[in-house]
Design a protein around this motif. Structure first.
Motif, PDB file in Angstrom:
ATOM      1  N   VAL A  48      -7.099   1.772  10.900  1.00  0.00           N
ATOM      2  CA  VAL A  48      -7.254   1.191  12.482  1.00  0.00           C
ATOM      3  C   VAL A  48      -6.247   0.361  13.203  1.00  0.00           C
ATOM      4  O   VAL A  48      -6.020  -0.964  12.952  1.00  0.00           O
ATOM      5  CB  VAL A  48      -8.833   0.649  12.572  1.00  0.00           C
ATOM      6  CG1 VAL A  48      -9.111   0.774  14.639  1.00  0.00           C
ATOM      7  CG2 VAL A  48     -10.737   1.047  11.983  1.00  0.00           C
ATOM      8  N   TYR A  49      -5.946   1.042  14.472  1.00  0.00           N
ATOM      9  CA  TYR A  49      -4.258   0.560  15.036  1.00  0.00           C
ATOM     10  C   TYR A  49      -4.518  -0.577  15.350  1.00  0.00           C
ATOM     11  O   TYR A  49      -6.155  -0.897  16.500  1.00  0.00           O
ATOM     12  CB  TYR A  49      -4.271   1.600  15.807  1.00  0.00           C
ATOM     13  CG  TYR A  49      -2.318   1.560  17.343  1.00  0.00           C
ATOM     14  CD1 TYR A  49      -1.823   0.914  15.985  1.00  0.00           C
ATOM     15  CD2 TYR A  49      -3.092   0.801  18.179  1.00  0.00           C
ATOM     16  CE1 TYR A  49      -0.283   0.990  16.881  1.00  0.00           C
ATOM     17  CE2 TYR A  49      -1.870   0.630  18.650  1.00  0.00           C
ATOM     18  CZ  TYR A  49      -0.706   0.571  17.819  1.00  0.00           C
ATOM     19  OH  TYR A  49       0.724   0.361  18.702  1.00  0.00           O
ATOM     20  N   GLY A  50      -4.106  -1.522  15.025  1.00  0.00           N
ATOM     21  CA  GLY A  50      -4.212  -2.922  16.486  1.00  0.00           C
ATOM     22  C   GLY A  50      -5.828  -3.762  15.142  1.00  0.00           C
ATOM     23  O   GLY A  50      -5.589  -4.350  15.768  1.00  0.00           O
ATOM     24  N   ASP A  51      -6.008  -3.352  14.453  1.00  0.00           N
ATOM     25  CA  ASP A  51      -6.950  -3.977  13.249  1.00  0.00           C
ATOM     26  C   ASP A  51      -6.046  -4.832  12.615  1.00  0.00           C
ATOM     27  O   ASP A  51      -6.087  -4.465  11.861  1.00  0.00           O
ATOM     28  CB  ASP A  51      -7.746  -3.093  13.253  1.00  0.00           C
ATOM     29  CG  ASP A  51      -9.237  -3.908  12.343  1.00  0.00           C
ATOM     30  OD1 ASP A  51      -9.101  -4.998  12.128  1.00  0.00           O
ATOM     31  OD2 ASP A  51     -10.338  -2.982  12.741  1.00  0.00           O
ATOM     32  N   VAL A  52      -5.890  -6.067  12.774  1.00  0.00           N
ATOM     33  CA  VAL A  52      -5.150  -6.746  11.848  1.00  0.00           C
ATOM     34  C   VAL A  52      -6.233  -7.036  10.532  1.00  0.00           C
ATOM     35  O   VAL A  52      -5.153  -7.310   9.175  1.00  0.00           O
ATOM     36  CB  VAL A  52      -4.847  -8.333  12.801  1.00  0.00           C
ATOM     37  CG1 VAL A  52      -4.133  -7.875  13.159  1.00  0.00           C
ATOM     38  CG2 VAL A  52      -5.847  -9.263  12.969  1.00  0.00           C
ATOM     39  N   ASP A  53      -7.370  -7.121  10.997  1.00  0.00           N
ATOM     40  CA  ASP A  53      -8.165  -7.968   9.388  1.00  0.00           C
ATOM     41  C   ASP A  53      -8.172  -6.123   8.669  1.00  0.00           C
ATOM     42  O   ASP A  53      -8.282  -6.392   7.258  1.00  0.00           O
ATOM     43  CB  ASP A  53      -9.437  -8.495   9.689  1.00  0.00           C
ATOM     44  CG  ASP A  53      -9.691  -9.937  10.777  1.00  0.00           C
ATOM     45  OD1 ASP A  53      -8.900 -10.022   9.874  1.00  0.00           O
ATOM     46  OD2 ASP A  53     -10.521  -9.682  11.676  1.00  0.00           O
ATOM     47  N   ASP A  54      -8.310  -5.432   9.220  1.00  0.00           N
ATOM     48  CA  ASP A  54      -8.028  -3.892   7.984  1.00  0.00           C
ATOM     49  C   ASP A  54      -6.848  -3.828   7.962  1.00  0.00           C
ATOM     50  O   ASP A  54      -7.150  -3.746   7.078  1.00  0.00           O
ATOM     51  CB  ASP A  54      -8.433  -2.980   9.014  1.00  0.00           C
ATOM     52  CG  ASP A  54      -8.794  -1.718   8.269  1.00  0.00           C
ATOM     53  OD1 ASP A  54      -8.875  -1.913   7.422  1.00  0.00           O
ATOM     54  OD2 ASP A  54      -8.145  -0.016   8.917  1.00  0.00           O
ATOM     55  N   LEU A  55      -5.924  -4.540   8.111  1.00  0.00           N
ATOM     56  CA  LEU A  55      -4.693  -3.433   7.399  1.00  0.00           C
ATOM     57  C   LEU A  55      -4.803  -4.779   7.021  1.00  0.00           C
ATOM     58  O   LEU A  55      -4.150  -4.762   5.504  1.00  0.00           O
ATOM     59  CB  LEU A  55      -3.422  -4.090   8.596  1.00  0.00           C
ATOM     60  CG  LEU A  55      -2.395  -4.343   8.381  1.00  0.00           C
ATOM     61  CD1 LEU A  55      -1.398  -3.090   7.630  1.00  0.00           C
ATOM     62  CD2 LEU A  55      -1.402  -4.092   9.653  1.00  0.00           C
ATOM     63  N   ALA A  56      -4.695  -5.918   5.931  1.00  0.00           N
ATOM     64  CA  ALA A  56      -4.600  -7.168   5.487  1.00  0.00           C
ATOM     65  C   ALA A  56      -5.676  -6.894   4.241  1.00  0.00           C
ATOM     66  O   ALA A  56      -4.984  -6.882   3.554  1.00  0.00           O
ATOM     67  CB  ALA A  56      -5.282  -8.574   5.983  1.00  0.00           C
ATOM     68  N   GLU A  57      -5.962  -6.228   4.715  1.00  0.00           N
ATOM     69  CA  GLU A  57      -7.320  -5.674   3.146  1.00  0.00           C
ATOM     70  C   GLU A  57      -6.149  -4.838   2.391  1.00  0.00           C
ATOM     71  O   GLU A  57      -6.468  -4.519   1.373  1.00  0.00           O
ATOM     72  CB  GLU A  57      -9.081  -5.426   4.359  1.00  0.00           C
ATOM     73  CG  GLU A  57      -9.698  -5.094   2.880  1.00  0.00           C
ATOM     74  CD  GLU A  57     -10.820  -4.280   4.080  1.00  0.00           C
ATOM     75  OE1 GLU A  57     -11.372  -3.822   2.490  1.00  0.00           O
ATOM     76  OE2 GLU A  57     -11.639  -5.047   4.607  1.00  0.00           O
ATOM     77  N   LYS A  58      -6.314  -3.581   3.199  1.00  0.00           N
ATOM     78  CA  LYS A  58      -5.627  -2.590   3.020  1.00  0.00           C
ATOM     79  C   LYS A  58      -4.616  -3.373   1.736  1.00  0.00           C
ATOM     80  O   LYS A  58      -3.915  -2.834   0.810  1.00  0.00           O
ATOM     81  CB  LYS A  58      -5.358  -1.737   4.162  1.00  0.00           C
ATOM     82  CG  LYS A  58      -6.432  -0.862   4.570  1.00  0.00           C
ATOM     83  CD  LYS A  58      -7.053   0.063   3.782  1.00  0.00           C
ATOM     84  CE  LYS A  58      -8.552  -0.039   4.428  1.00  0.00           C
ATOM     85  NZ  LYS A  58      -8.780   0.881   5.245  1.00  0.00           N
ATOM     86  N   MET A  59      -2.913  -3.810   2.642  1.00  0.00           N
ATOM     87  CA  MET A  59      -2.469  -4.300   2.093  1.00  0.00           C
ATOM     88  C   MET A  59      -2.781  -4.981   0.902  1.00  0.00           C
ATOM     89  O   MET A  59      -1.739  -4.899  -0.017  1.00  0.00           O
ATOM     90  CB  MET A  59      -1.624  -5.488   3.415  1.00  0.00           C
ATOM     91  CG  MET A  59      -0.564  -4.063   4.596  1.00  0.00           C
ATOM     92  SD  MET A  59       0.019  -5.630   5.741  1.00  0.00           S
ATOM     93  CE  MET A  59       1.156  -5.531   4.761  1.00  0.00           C
ATOM     94  N   ALA A  60      -3.618  -6.229   1.069  1.00  0.00           N
ATOM     95  CA  ALA A  60      -3.862  -7.148  -0.121  1.00  0.00           C
ATOM     96  C   ALA A  60      -4.254  -6.320  -1.382  1.00  0.00           C
ATOM     97  O   ALA A  60      -3.847  -6.226  -2.557  1.00  0.00           O
ATOM     98  CB  ALA A  60      -4.799  -7.607   0.365  1.00  0.00           C
ATOM     99  N   MET A  61      -5.012  -5.304  -1.364  1.00  0.00           N
ATOM    100  CA  MET A  61      -5.609  -4.255  -1.768  1.00  0.00           C
ATOM    101  C   MET A  61      -4.399  -3.639  -2.619  1.00  0.00           C
ATOM    102  O   MET A  61      -4.340  -3.529  -3.703  1.00  0.00           O
ATOM    103  CB  MET A  61      -6.583  -2.865  -1.473  1.00  0.00           C
ATOM    104  CG  MET A  61      -7.088  -2.365  -2.672  1.00  0.00           C
ATOM    105  SD  MET A  61      -8.337  -0.890  -1.610  1.00  0.00           S
ATOM    106  CE  MET A  61      -8.901  -1.814  -0.723  1.00  0.00           C
ATOM    107  N   VAL A  62      -3.742  -2.660  -1.852  1.00  0.00           N
ATOM    108  CA  VAL A  62      -2.138  -2.009  -2.198  1.00  0.00           C
ATOM    109  C   VAL A  62      -1.466  -3.083  -3.317  1.00  0.00           C
ATOM    110  O   VAL A  62      -0.869  -2.773  -4.316  1.00  0.00           O
ATOM    111  CB  VAL A  62      -1.729  -1.312  -1.749  1.00  0.00           C
ATOM    112  CG1 VAL A  62      -0.620  -0.835  -2.457  1.00  0.00           C
ATOM    113  CG2 VAL A  62      -2.691  -0.354  -0.629  1.00  0.00           C
TER     114      VAL A  62
END
Length: 108
Positions: A48-62
């Motif tokens: 989700v654009y602007g959702d840093v928690d979503d981004l952090a979760e996906k980045m950590a997973m990858v």
């Protein structure tokens, strides 16, 4: 080994396609043209654009899971070469031009 594209207003993400072609997993913003391509190709994740928690979760997973990263990268490379091959693109353009030119012809 991961590309994150946060650009929300990009019409088509050539950098995303290039990254996928080199077996990089990609993360793009939902609601963009690239999100449709990534989800359909299953070679990346959307956030989700602007959702840093979503981004952090996906980045950590990858980043942390080499199996996920490898699978996404492999799927991306396969998707790009199946759908963005220059030989295939040129044939599609040629057929489109021929069809359009034929529809404008008039028999006198």
């Amino acid at each position: 080994r991961v590309l994150f594209r946060s650009c929300f207003f990009e019409s088509f993400g050539m950098a995303t396609i290039e990254a996928a072609a080199t077996s990089r997993a990609v993360i793009v913003s939902k609601g963009t043209p690239m999100a449709d391509v990534v989800e359909n190709g299953h070679f990346g994740m959307t956030v989700v654009y602007g959702d840093v928690d979503d981004l952090a979760e996906k980045m950590a997973m990858v980043i942390d899971d080499s199996q996920v990263r490898t699978m996404l990268g492999s799927n991306g490379r396969e998707f790009v070469f199946a759908n963005f091959d220059w030989a295939g693109i040129s044939i599609t353009f040629e057929r489109t031009y021929e069809r359009l030119a034929g529809s404008r012809r008039t028999d006198a």
